[in-house]
Write an enzyme that holds these catalytic residues in place. Structure first.
Site, PDB file in Angstrom:
ATOM      1  N   CYS A 181      -3.828  -6.345  20.864  1.00  0.00           N
ATOM      2  CA  CYS A 181      -2.647  -5.541  20.532  1.00  0.00           C
ATOM      3  C   CYS A 181      -3.086  -4.106  20.268  1.00  0.00           C
ATOM      4  O   CYS A 181      -4.026  -3.873  19.510  1.00  0.00           O
ATOM      5  CB  CYS A 181      -1.970  -6.123  19.290  1.00  0.00           C
ATOM      6  SG  CYS A 181      -0.748  -5.026  18.558  1.00  0.00           S
ATOM      7  N   LYS A 193      -3.629  -2.070   5.608  1.00  0.00           N
ATOM      8  CA  LYS A 193      -4.441  -3.011   4.861  1.00  0.00           C
ATOM      9  C   LYS A 193      -5.372  -3.755   5.815  1.00  0.00           C
ATOM     10  O   LYS A 193      -6.551  -3.965   5.529  1.00  0.00           O
ATOM     11  CB  LYS A 193      -3.483  -3.995   4.172  1.00  0.00           C
ATOM     12  CG  LYS A 193      -4.099  -4.858   3.136  1.00  0.00           C
ATOM     13  CD  LYS A 193      -4.384  -4.124   1.852  1.00  0.00           C
ATOM     14  CE  LYS A 193      -5.273  -5.032   1.016  1.00  0.00           C
ATOM     15  NZ  LYS A 193      -5.922  -4.376  -0.054  1.00  0.00           N
ATOM     16  N   CYS A 212       1.728 -11.085  19.461  1.00  0.00           N
ATOM     17  CA  CYS A 212       0.872 -10.548  18.390  1.00  0.00           C
ATOM     18  C   CYS A 212       1.446 -11.017  17.058  1.00  0.00           C
ATOM     19  O   CYS A 212       2.585 -10.679  16.719  1.00  0.00           O
ATOM     20  CB  CYS A 212       0.829  -9.020  18.416  1.00  0.00           C
ATOM     21  SG  CYS A 212       0.016  -8.337  16.939  1.00  0.00           S
ATOM     22  N   HIS A 262       4.010   1.541   2.358  1.00  0.00           N
ATOM     23  CA  HIS A 262       5.252   0.876   1.933  1.00  0.00           C
ATOM     24  C   HIS A 262       5.918   1.702   0.821  1.00  0.00           C
ATOM     25  O   HIS A 262       7.133   1.862   0.781  1.00  0.00           O
ATOM     26  CB  HIS A 262       4.967  -0.533   1.383  1.00  0.00           C
ATOM     27  CG  HIS A 262       4.198  -1.400   2.326  1.00  0.00           C
ATOM     28  ND1 HIS A 262       2.943  -1.886   2.037  1.00  0.00           N
ATOM     29  CD2 HIS A 262       4.493  -1.855   3.566  1.00  0.00           C
ATOM     30  CE1 HIS A 262       2.504  -2.611   3.063  1.00  0.00           C
ATOM     31  NE2 HIS A 262       3.424  -2.609   3.999  1.00  0.00           N
ATOM     32  N   LYS A 280      -3.769   5.417  11.209  1.00  0.00           N
ATOM     33  CA  LYS A 280      -2.636   4.862  10.479  1.00  0.00           C
ATOM     34  C   LYS A 280      -3.193   4.007   9.360  1.00  0.00           C
ATOM     35  O   LYS A 280      -4.016   3.132   9.601  1.00  0.00           O
ATOM     36  CB  LYS A 280      -1.776   3.992  11.398  1.00  0.00           C
ATOM     37  CG  LYS A 280      -0.615   3.388  10.640  1.00  0.00           C
ATOM     38  CD  LYS A 280       0.169   2.364  11.422  1.00  0.00           C
ATOM     39  CE  LYS A 280       1.282   1.812  10.555  1.00  0.00           C
ATOM     40  NZ  LYS A 280       1.614   0.438  10.791  1.00  0.00           N
ATOM     41  N   HIS A 321      -2.686  -3.440  16.337  1.00  0.00           N
ATOM     42  CA  HIS A 321      -3.549  -4.163  15.390  1.00  0.00           C
ATOM     43  C   HIS A 321      -4.993  -4.328  15.854  1.00  0.00           C
ATOM     44  O   HIS A 321      -5.839  -4.762  15.076  1.00  0.00           O
ATOM     45  CB  HIS A 321      -2.944  -5.542  15.077  1.00  0.00           C
ATOM     46  CG  HIS A 321      -1.711  -5.464  14.232  1.00  0.00           C
ATOM     47  ND1 HIS A 321      -0.452  -5.318  14.769  1.00  0.00           N
ATOM     48  CD2 HIS A 321      -1.546  -5.474  12.882  1.00  0.00           C
ATOM     49  CE1 HIS A 321       0.430  -5.256  13.787  1.00  0.00           C
ATOM     50  NE2 HIS A 321      -0.201  -5.344  12.639  1.00  0.00           N
ATOM     51  N   CYS A 330       2.291  -8.102  14.597  1.00  0.00           N
ATOM     52  CA  CYS A 330       3.591  -7.458  14.850  1.00  0.00           C
ATOM     53  C   CYS A 330       4.724  -8.467  14.814  1.00  0.00           C
ATOM     54  O   CYS A 330       5.880  -8.072  14.784  1.00  0.00           O
ATOM     55  CB  CYS A 330       3.642  -6.816  16.230  1.00  0.00           C
ATOM     56  SG  CYS A 330       2.491  -5.490  16.527  1.00  0.00           S
ATOM     57  N   HIS A 367       0.852  -1.196   0.000  1.00  0.00           N
ATOM     58  CA  HIS A 367       0.000   0.000   0.000  1.00  0.00           C
ATOM     59  C   HIS A 367       0.890   1.249   0.000  1.00  0.00           C
ATOM     60  O   HIS A 367       2.120   1.135  -0.032  1.00  0.00           O
ATOM     61  CB  HIS A 367      -0.999  -0.030   1.162  1.00  0.00           C
ATOM     62  CG  HIS A 367      -0.371  -0.138   2.529  1.00  0.00           C
ATOM     63  ND1 HIS A 367       0.545   0.771   3.000  1.00  0.00           N
ATOM     64  CD2 HIS A 367      -0.534  -1.052   3.520  1.00  0.00           C
ATOM     65  CE1 HIS A 367       0.912   0.439   4.222  1.00  0.00           C
ATOM     66  NE2 HIS A 367       0.279  -0.683   4.555  1.00  0.00           N
TER      67      HIS A 367
HETATM   68  N1  MSP Z   1       8.933  -7.048   7.938  1.00  0.00           N
HETATM   69  C1  MSP Z   1       8.951  -5.999   8.884  1.00  0.00           C
HETATM   70  C2  MSP Z   1      10.207  -5.162   8.753  1.00  0.00           C
HETATM   71  C3  MSP Z   1      11.487  -5.912   8.879  1.00  0.00           C
HETATM   72  S1  MSP Z   1      12.866  -4.882   8.611  1.00  0.00           S
HETATM   73  C4  MSP Z   1      14.167  -5.778   9.094  1.00  0.00           C
HETATM   74  C5  MSP Z   1       7.746  -5.108   8.672  1.00  0.00           C
HETATM   75  N2  MSP Z   1       7.186  -5.160   7.469  1.00  0.00           N
HETATM   76  S2  MSP Z   1       5.890  -4.345   6.997  1.00  0.00           S
HETATM   77  O1  MSP Z   1       5.513  -4.875   5.715  1.00  0.00           O
HETATM   78  O2  MSP Z   1       4.894  -4.331   8.021  1.00  0.00           O
HETATM   79  O3  MSP Z   1       6.426  -2.913   6.684  1.00  0.00           O
HETATM   80  C6  MSP Z   1       6.583  -1.985   7.677  1.00  0.00           C
HETATM   81  C7  MSP Z   1       7.091  -0.685   7.077  1.00  0.00           C
HETATM   82  O4  MSP Z   1       6.217  -0.239   6.020  1.00  0.00           O
HETATM   83  C8  MSP Z   1       7.036   0.428   8.087  1.00  0.00           C
HETATM   84  O5  MSP Z   1       8.162   0.448   8.927  1.00  0.00           O
HETATM   85  C9  MSP Z   1       6.997   1.620   7.196  1.00  0.00           C
HETATM   86  O6  MSP Z   1       8.280   1.828   6.684  1.00  0.00           O
HETATM   87  C10 MSP Z   1       6.058   1.153   6.096  1.00  0.00           C
HETATM   88  N3  MSP Z   1       4.673   1.435   6.422  1.00  0.00           N
HETATM   89  C11 MSP Z   1       3.658   0.552   6.621  1.00  0.00           C
HETATM   90  N4  MSP Z   1       2.517   1.238   6.884  1.00  0.00           N
HETATM   91  C12 MSP Z   1       2.766   2.551   6.878  1.00  0.00           C
HETATM   92  C13 MSP Z   1       2.005   3.713   7.053  1.00  0.00           C
HETATM   93  N5  MSP Z   1       0.710   3.702   7.277  1.00  0.00           N
HETATM   94  N6  MSP Z   1       2.654   4.890   6.980  1.00  0.00           N
HETATM   95  C14 MSP Z   1       3.995   4.984   6.732  1.00  0.00           C
HETATM   96  N7  MSP Z   1       4.729   3.908   6.558  1.00  0.00           N
HETATM   97  C15 MSP Z   1       4.150   2.689   6.616  1.00  0.00           C
HETATM   98  O7  MSP Z   1       7.383  -4.382   9.590  1.00  0.00           O
END
Ligand code: MSP
Length: 522
Positions: A155, A308, A130, A24, A305, A158, A133, A21
């Site tokens: 959590c 998905k 969780c 990311h 925030k 979530h 997380c 989304h």
């Molecule tokens: N797999 C772990 C990270 C491991 S790094 C060694 C993870 N993945 S995740 O798919 O959940 O991605 C998290 C990252 O996506 C967040 O740290 C951020 O960089 C980005 N984001 C996910 N949702 C977001 C928002 N709503 N807003 C901004 N960034 C977001 O955690």
């Protein structure tokens, strides 16, 4: 053209349990813009992104879809995560997947090294986990459920029930690193940025750290603990190690020495993993800690925030298919102070696209090139004697370029764009004040007309160079129109403010509209 400065920068590796989304996408374009800037400055740059493919979250998504976890991640990565990089025009140097052999083997090497150095022991564990997380939750993030989850512990991130896990685990002696970490934060104030993120981590660590459970034995979708096949390595330890295995840890010492240590850009949700657990693991293994961790804020949609799992997710392609990847990159990097939360809305995006890109930068480029075509048959005129107001533009360009470089050094793409936009605004004002269309009517003012249009075109040259890391497509079009020798991405960005690169006498090419009018999204 390397100047010998190494600059290694990473995004988090994303969970491909679901499709990407705009959150990311936000992290990814920020890191890409920073990497492109450094690459264009001649730094020995390496940008890494990738996917985090083990763990219970992934396993459950696969089971729910009736396929093996490997099939599930292969499908998601090829159908959704690789295409994301194309859609956003990301120039990553590598893409690591934690199911790759180059990663798995060297994670085991690292794990064994920690064990051999006495930092791992076996113990019993019971705590609330969780899966969203992939973390045993600390007290502060456990809340009472409401509605369908009434009576359960959920959590705080979530809003989903936590699971009580009780198993034999291997533990990492994280508690031994409370003092070394506090010393690291104290001696290296830029280790965690921005300031508020740093303060938050320091007060968390000051409470004292507990040892960390780093293996699981109730499922097997992970990397095996080398000395105990009945356990897999905790997915977060596996994931953090990507930053090292991708640049040769355990396999290619020369590359590792060249790249490591690097900078990690992460969302604030995963700051503690990067600023506490990761440096502690590295210290325990006798490796250098990262050069820095930068935590950005969350994208909020409707005040929450965006995620998905909460159904507020927006796919990046919904934006790029209407506005293009340059606008996506520009919008998120300029509209949100990097480090703070920022609200996304279609209205704000459409308004900024129109005002800043179409009417601001796009119009400046099209009217300047059109006037050179009309009044000088497409040949860049020779500037005459510079007046104060022309020199003021040169001054603006020089200051903006060095301010932008300083902002990038502080990991503030938003402030870099603000600085560069002073050139856009100054040039638009300059053209309005100097009225080249009026000068063109008076043959005796022809030299002045040449100076004004040269100044505008040379200002555009600086803009193309400075904005290339942010908007590679539009700036490439502009570069081709200005017909300057050499590739845009080879123009040394730290010298972008030096005046007089565009040669008088150059025949420019027609410029296609940089930011075409878009149909307003519903
Ligand atoms: N797999 C772990 C990270 C491991 S790094 C060694 C993870 N993945 S995740 O798919 O959940 O991605 C998290 C990252 O996506 C967040 O740290 C951020 O960089 C980005 N984001 C996910 N949702 C977001 C928002 N709503 N807003 C901004 N960034 C977001 O955690």
């Amino acid at each position: 053209m390397s100047n010998g400065r190494s600059f290694y920068i990473t995004t988090p590796i994303y969970y491909p349990s679901d499709v990407p989304h705009i959150g990311h996408g936000y992290t990814t374009v920020a890191v890409d813009a920073l990497a492109r800037w450094h690459r264009q400055a001649g730094d020995d740059t390496w940008m890494l992104t990738g996917t985090d493919e083990h763990g219970q979250k992934m396993l459950r998504a696969a089971v729910a879809n009736g396929v093996t976890p490997q099939e599930w991640v292969d499908r998601l990565v090829s159908e959704s995560w690789f295409p994301l990089l194309e859609e956003l025009n990301v120039a990553n140097d590598d893409f690591i997947r934690t199911t790759q052999e180059r990663h798995e083997t060297n994670v085991q090497t690292f794990f064994q090294a920690l064990y051999d150095r006495g930092y791992i022991y076996a113990g019993e564990y019971e705590a609330l986990y969780c899966v969203g997380c992939e973390e045993f939750k600390p007290e502060a993030e456990i809340i009472d459920g409401t509605g369908p989850f009434e009576g359960l512990k959920v959590c705080a991130i979530h809003s989903k029930p936590l699971e009580l896990l009780q198993e034999k685990n291997y533990f990492f002696k994280l508690s031994e690193f409370t003092e070394p970490l506090l010393a690291l934060y104290r001696d290296n104030p830029d280790f965690i940025r921005p300031e508020h993120a740093r303060n938050e981590v320091i007060s968390f660590v000051k409470q004292g750290l507990k040892d960390l459970s780093i293996s699981r034995s109730t499922f097997d979708w992970g990397i095996r603990v080398p000395w105990d096949e009945s356990h897999v390595i905790y997915v977060w330890v596996d994931a953090l190690l990507n930053y090292a295995t991708a640049v040769g840890y355990g396999s290619d010492q020369e590359t590792f020495d060249r790249r490591w240590p690097g900078y990690h850009v992460v969302g604030k949700d995963i700051l503690r993993f990067h600023a506490v657990i990761w440096p502690a693991l590295l210290m325990a293994a006798g490796l250098e800690v990262p050069r820095g961790v930068y935590a950005h804020g969350w994208l909020l949609v409707g005040g929450e925030k965006m995620s998905k799992s909460k159904l507020t997710g927006i796919a990046p392609s919904e934006i790029t298919s209407v506005f293009g990847s340059d606008a996506y990159r520009f919008y998120f990097l300029s509209a949100i102070a990097f480090g703070q939360d920022g609200s996304f809305s279609w209205e704000d995006l459409a308004a900024r696209y129109q005002a800043e890109l179409a009417n601001g930068f796009g119009n400046l480029a099209s009217r300047t090139t059109a006037m050179i075509t009309k009044y000088f048959e497409g040949i860049v005129p020779e500037p005459g004697a510079y007046e104060d107001r022309d020199l003021a533009i040169q001054e603006t360009v020089a200051t903006a370029a060095s301010d932008a470089d300083a902002a990038i050094d502080r990991f503030r793409p938003d402030e870099a764009i603000d600085a560069i936009w002073r050139i856009v605004d100054a040039l638009n004002g300059y053209i309005t004040d100097n009225e080249p269309w009026a000068l063109a009517k008076d043959e005796s003012r022809r030299a002045r007309l040449g100076t004004v249009l040269y100044t505008a075109a040379e200002g555009l040259r600086a803009l193309a160079v400075l904005l290339a890391p942010i908007m590679p497509i539009a700036t490439q079009k502009l570069w081709e129109s200005l017909a300057i020798a050499g590739r845009l991405q080879d123009q040394p960005i730290r010298e972008a403010g030096t005046w007089g690169v565009l040669s008088p006498g150059t025949t420019i090419n027609a410029l296609a509209p940089l930011f075409p009018r878009v149909e307003q999204p519903v």
